[in-house]
Structure formats: C-alpha cells, structure tokens
Design a protein around this motif. Sequence first.
Motif, short mmCIF file in Angstrom:
data_model
loop_
_atom_site.label_atom_id
_atom_site.label_comp_id
_atom_site.label_asym_id
_atom_site.label_seq_id
_atom_site.Cartn_x
_atom_site.Cartn_y
_atom_site.Cartn_z
N HIS A 78 4.48 4.12 -5.23
CA HIS A 78 3.20 3.59 -4.75
C HIS A 78 3.42 2.42 -3.80
CE1 HIS A 78 -0.96 2.62 -4.61
NE2 HIS A 78 -0.84 1.49 -5.27
N SER B 240 2.36 2.27 0.11
CA SER B 240 1.48 1.18 0.57
C SER B 240 2.09 0.42 1.74
CB SER B 240 1.19 0.22 -0.58
OG SER B 240 0.65 0.92 -1.68
N ILE C 155 1.41 1.31 5.62
CA ILE C 155 0.28 0.90 6.47
C ILE C 155 0.74 -0.12 7.51
CG2 ILE C 155 -1.41 1.19 4.60
CD1 ILE C 155 -1.60 -2.08 5.22
N ALA D 98 1.98 -10.85 -1.57
CA ALA D 98 0.79 -10.20 -2.12
C ALA D 98 -0.39 -11.17 -2.12
CB ALA D 98 1.08 -9.71 -3.54
N MET E 182 -6.99 -11.29 3.84
CA MET E 182 -7.95 -10.19 4.01
C MET E 182 -9.34 -10.60 3.52
SD MET E 182 -6.10 -8.10 5.55
CE MET E 182 -4.44 -8.71 5.92
N MET F 57 -5.39 -9.92 19.21
CA MET F 57 -4.00 -10.10 19.58
C MET F 57 -3.86 -10.53 21.03
SD MET F 57 -2.41 -6.89 17.50
CE MET F 57 -3.91 -6.07 16.95
N ALA G 14 0.33 -8.81 10.85
CA ALA G 14 -0.77 -9.58 10.28
C ALA G 14 -2.07 -9.28 11.03
CB ALA G 14 -0.46 -11.07 10.31
N GLN H 294 -2.82 -6.79 13.08
CA GLN H 294 -3.26 -5.40 12.98
C GLN H 294 -3.93 -5.12 11.65
OE1 GLN H 294 -1.25 -1.93 14.12
NE2 GLN H 294 -0.50 -2.73 16.06
N MET H 295 -3.36 -5.64 10.58
CA MET H 295 -4.00 -5.42 9.28
C MET H 295 -5.38 -6.05 9.25
SD MET H 295 -1.14 -5.68 6.27
CE MET H 295 -0.16 -7.01 6.95
N LEU H 296 -5.49 -7.28 9.76
CA LEU H 296 -6.78 -7.98 9.76
C LEU H 296 -7.80 -7.23 10.60
CD1 LEU H 296 -5.50 -11.64 9.97
CD2 LEU H 296 -7.01 -10.74 8.20
N ARG I 103 -7.60 -3.86 11.60
CA ARG I 103 -7.77 -2.42 11.45
C ARG I 103 -7.68 -1.87 10.05
NH1 ARG I 103 -3.91 -1.16 16.53
NH2 ARG I 103 -4.97 -2.60 17.93
N ASP I 104 -7.07 -2.59 9.14
CA ASP I 104 -6.89 -1.96 7.83
C ASP I 104 -6.85 -2.98 6.71
OD1 ASP I 104 -6.59 -0.08 5.91
OD2 ASP I 104 -4.63 0.64 6.54
N ARG I 105 -7.97 -3.63 6.49
CA ARG I 105 -8.01 -4.63 5.42
C ARG I 105 -7.92 -3.99 4.04
NH1 ARG I 105 -10.99 -10.11 7.05
NH2 ARG I 105 -10.56 -10.02 9.28
N GLY J 189 -6.33 -1.25 3.29
CA GLY J 189 -4.93 -0.88 3.11
C GLY J 189 -4.09 -2.09 2.75
N ALA J 190 -4.38 -3.21 3.38
CA ALA J 190 -3.62 -4.43 3.11
C ALA J 190 -3.87 -4.92 1.68
CB ALA J 190 -3.99 -5.51 4.13
N LEU J 191 -5.10 -4.78 1.22
CA LEU J 191 -5.40 -5.19 -0.16
C LEU J 191 -4.73 -4.26 -1.16
CD1 LEU J 191 -9.15 -6.22 0.26
CD2 LEU J 191 -7.22 -7.73 -0.26
N ARG J 192 -4.67 -2.97 -0.82
CA ARG J 192 -3.94 -2.04 -1.70
C ARG J 192 -2.45 -2.40 -1.72
NH1 ARG J 192 -7.17 1.80 0.66
NH2 ARG J 192 -5.51 2.50 2.05
N LEU J 193 -1.92 -2.79 -0.55
CA LEU J 193 -0.52 -3.20 -0.49
C LEU J 193 -0.28 -4.42 -1.38
CD1 LEU J 193 2.38 -3.30 0.57
CD2 LEU J 193 1.52 -4.36 2.68
N ALA J 194 -1.21 -5.37 -1.33
CA ALA J 194 -1.07 -6.58 -2.16
C ALA J 194 -1.01 -6.20 -3.63
CB ALA J 194 -2.24 -7.52 -1.90
N ALA K 127 -0.16 -3.23 -4.89
CA ALA K 127 1.06 -2.46 -5.17
C ALA K 127 2.26 -3.39 -5.31
CB ALA K 127 1.31 -1.44 -4.05
#
Lengths: 199, 199
Positions: A9, A13, A16, A44, A51, A89, B29, B31-33, B35-37, B39-44, B46
């Motif tokens: 997992h 993750s 991304i 984390a 976020m 960016m 950082a 890109q996550m902010l 485009r994919d918040r 996903g970033a929270l799921r990464l945190a 995981a």
Amino acid sequence: MSFSPLIRHLIDSLRILPGVGQKTAQRMALQMLERDRSGALRLAQALTQAMNGVGHCKQCRSLSEDDVCQLCLDPRRDDSVLCVVEGPMDVYAVEHTGFRGRYFVLKGHLSPLDGLGPEAIGIPELLTRIAAGSFSEVILATNPTVEGEATAHYIAQLLAGKGLIASRIAHGMPLGGELELVDGGTLAHSIAGRRPILL
Amino acid sequence: MSFSPLIRHLIDSLRILPGVGQKTAQRMALQMLERDRSGALRLAQALTQAMNGVGHCKQCRSLSEDDVCQLCLDPRRDDSVLCVVEGPMDVYAVEHTGFRGRYFVLKGHLSPLDGLGPEAIGIPELLTRIAAGSFSEVILATNPTVEGEATAHYIAQLLAGKGLIASRIAHGMPLGGELELVDGGTLAHSIAGRRPILL
Ligand SMILES: [Zn+2]
Ligand SMILES: [Zn+2]
C-alpha cells in the motif's frame, strides 16, 4: 514473493509523486522502513498539514496558507506590472528571474476540448483583479504551447482598449542551446524577434 | 520569494526520500498541492501505517508486519538452502531470480571502522537460525564490495566444520555489459571463473 499489504500500500501510494515509478517507489518504501522511520513519520505529518492548511491567495490565486499571500502583502513590489501565469509553480520560476511585480495565477490554460473555458481557468477573477489594481502592463506568461498561446491571445483581446499594455514573453533560442538541436518553430521565432547588436 | 512555512516544511520533509533533491522536492510538493491532495493524504496515511505497523520477521529478519513473514511460513519452499543478504531490499532482488529457499537478512555488513561488529549486524541470530534449521547450504549473497566480501568470509569461517556448504555468489561480467567498459577487477573475476562451453 509479494510485499506485505502495508508495504504494498505504501509503494502504491508513493506512485502519486511525479516521476516516481514502481521501482523507485519500492526503493523509497524499503529505504524509509529500514533507515528513516522517524523522517517518514515527519513527512506524513508535513503532508497532512500542507494538504489541509494550504489554500489559494484570494488576490493572486497562488498557493498560500494565509488569505492573502506574503507576496501580495509586500508593499515594496511594483504595483504597475502584473504577470499572469498558468500555475503556482510558474510563480517561483518567474520570481527567480528577478521580476518583482505582482502575479495572477490561472488554473492552467484554456482547453475547449476538455471543457475548460474562461470561467474554469479563472479569467473573470483575473479581470476583477486588473480592474481593482493600477497596472500599466499585464505580462502574459502562459506557457509557449498551443494552449498557452491561445490563452494569452484570448486575454490580450479582453484587455484591448483598457488603457494598459498586454505583453507576451519572448520566444527564442534557450541560452546555451544549439541551433541544430532546437525545433524549427523556436528558431523561426528567434529569427523573427532578432534585435540589432548595440555596440 | 520564499515558500510559505507549511510548503517549505513539506519540501524539506520530502528530501528524506532517496534520490530527491531540492528541485524535485519542490516540484513534488507543488504538484501534490495543485493536483492531488487526496492522493497526498492517502500517502500520509500509508506512511504512518507502514512505519508504525511493519517490523522485522522473527525468523528471517526481513520486513514484515507479522511476527513471522509469509515467506518463512510458506511450506513449499526449500528448507535445505539459506540465502544470507545484507538488507531487506536484497531479498526482493534474489527472489526475482527464482530462488525459492529460505532467507536471513543481516543488518548490513561488518564495518569495524563504524563500530559494526558481528553482534551489530545480527550474526549471532544467523547462527541460531542455522542451528535451528536443516540447511545443507548457506549462500552468502552479501554485496560484492570490500565489506560484503569480508562479511561473507567471516561467516564462512564460522560455518566451517558444521557439515554444510558455505557458498558465495559468483562475480563476473554483468549480462549485456561490454568488456571495455567493465572494471578490471570484475573482468579478472570473470576470467578466473570461466567455464567450459557445453555443446
Ligand atoms: Zn497572493
Ligand atoms: Zn521471515
């Protein structure tokens, strides 16, 4: 052998992250587990805080955890020039050039095929920002792509007759580039935009 | 312009990832902010779950969230061969070759200058594992570095006279390598380890 569920997992993750494929994600996951668990836990937490805490500046729409960002609040900046970019960016990239005016960050570029019209990318907000400001020039620094060019043109048309200059960033040879390696369109722009050498 | 504190902290935290420098961390950082918040929270999440949940298998010392890992529990594997490696990542590499014996994972290699002796890298546990098993061969698959070689030799000496074969992985030309590009030591090993061509 497959990785255990928690490791699998984590690897999924990590993918991304831009530029991180399966192999890199594996190496990252295992190295963190082996060598830096406290760093990974700090990461984390930083992810969660950023976020949840970072939004967009009300004024320039760039990333900011405050309602109005530090850059917009800075009284020393030039209020006569606004630089319009496609994303947060780009602000850091333009800032790096020494530009010290104001910014407005679009949500990307116009993309009719994806259903992204002027409203979707924040052009009404841009016009509001310009109306509220005292700009004499708006630099359209969208990307030199077909969509970026179209977006710049669209905005320039909206600004016509409003008593300010809409300018476009120059196209040309990148510094250190070689003529034989650069694409024909860039070289054509570079020649069309030639300037006399001042001696 | 500097990044806001939460973004700066995220960028710093991302740099614990192997191979991620300042520029890459910034891109990640932002890109996550943008485009994919989620996903970033799921990464945190995981990261937190893996760092807190994954330990080491009691038997082979590889990474596992169970007391004894799936690989050690698997009854179909060959109990006569033990492969000794320097780290959990090596298990996945060896597994990929089709090896289906058992493993033991050291904590790196002997490194007297860093104060890492046999106890520090888990050699007593290795000997206990071997004594408890029914191995006829122990493959020493430590890295082909000075330290890895020394570690393999040290273990081979400990195993002498115990009625099992201690073997070392072969050195030689990597597949697809070119003689003129490989280092002299590797080529010398490759020639010394030459084999007759069976027709
Ligand atoms: Zn702002
Ligand atoms: Zn195990």
